[in-house]
Scaffold this motif. Structure first.
Motif, PDB file in Angstrom:
ATOM      1  N   THR A   4       0.847  -1.500   0.029  1.00  0.00           N
ATOM      2  CA  THR A   4       0.060   0.139   0.089  1.00  0.00           C
ATOM      3  C   THR A   4       0.770   1.436  -0.208  1.00  0.00           C
ATOM      4  N   GLY A   9      -2.350   3.868  -0.736  1.00  0.00           N
ATOM      5  CA  GLY A   9      -3.327   3.167  -1.371  1.00  0.00           C
ATOM      6  C   GLY A   9      -4.843   3.247  -0.841  1.00  0.00           C
ATOM      7  N   PRO A  15      -6.736   5.781  -5.960  1.00  0.00           N
ATOM      8  CA  PRO A  15      -6.036   5.205  -5.298  1.00  0.00           C
ATOM      9  C   PRO A  15      -4.226   5.063  -6.127  1.00  0.00           C
ATOM     10  N   GLY A  19      -0.831   6.214  -5.604  1.00  0.00           N
ATOM     11  CA  GLY A  19       0.019   5.886  -5.497  1.00  0.00           C
ATOM     12  C   GLY A  19       1.388   5.981  -6.799  1.00  0.00           C
ATOM     13  N   GLU A  68      -5.964  -1.470  -2.837  1.00  0.00           N
ATOM     14  CA  GLU A  68      -5.164  -0.565  -2.469  1.00  0.00           C
ATOM     15  C   GLU A  68      -3.986  -1.086  -2.669  1.00  0.00           C
ATOM     16  N   VAL A  70      -0.563  -0.526  -4.225  1.00  0.00           N
ATOM     17  CA  VAL A  70      -0.344   0.655  -5.475  1.00  0.00           C
ATOM     18  C   VAL A  70       1.626   0.350  -5.292  1.00  0.00           C
TER      19      VAL A  70
END
Length: 160
Positions: A4, A9, A15, A19, A68, A70
């Motif tokens: 994450t 994330g 998200p 990222g 989530e 990323v």
């Protein structure tokens, strides 16, 4: 924490874009500390760590690519920045002087990551942790090629 990117994330909306955005200052810092070689080493090292983290985070779940995760965007974005880092490192140029290239790298990477053309889509359809990572690696390569083409056009390389 790896998958994450320290919780990035979990930011909403988009998200993956968050990222990619966080990868920019991290990529700049890596370049400033060790130039292109450190950015390249970090991309390879983080790819391996993120692949492991993605495998752990998706084990036993129905979703092979939870939003989530990323870390794959960070790796892909660093690949998209690689031509800028290499040119700055090789030629002794301030990497921030290439700010149009940064915008192009970000925009092209996001475009290819969302659109998923050709090999990007193939990797995404694998349905496993390696596919999660590879689709962003390939999107990063496509974006890097786009950055090189746009730089060539901007600097008249293709006009000679």
């Amino acid at each position: 924490m790896i998958g994450t990117v320290c919780g990035v994330g979990y930011l909403r909306p988009a998200p993956g874009t968050w990222g990619s955005a966080v990868a920019l200052p991290l990529g700049w810092a890596l370049h400033m500390i060790g130039g292109f070689p450190l950015l390249a080493l970090a991309a390879v090292t983080y790819f391996i760590a993120a692949w492991w983290a993605t495998t752990q985070m998706t084990a036993g779940g129905a979703d092979h690519d939870p939003s989530e995760i990323v870390a794959d965007e960070v790796v892909g974005q660093w690949i998209a920045l690689a031509p800028l880092s290499y040119a700055a490192w090789d030629r002794g140029i301030d990497i921030l002087a290439m700010w149009p290239g940064w915008i192009a790298a970000f925009a092209l990477f996001r475009l290819f990551d969302i659109w998923k053309p050709w090999l990007v889509g193939w990797a995404d359809r694998r349905g496993d942790a390696l596919g999660v990572m590879l689709d962003d690696v390939i999107a990063g390569v496509f974006a890097a090629i786009g950055v090189l083409i746009l730089a060539g056009l901007a600097h008249g390389v293709f006009m000679r």
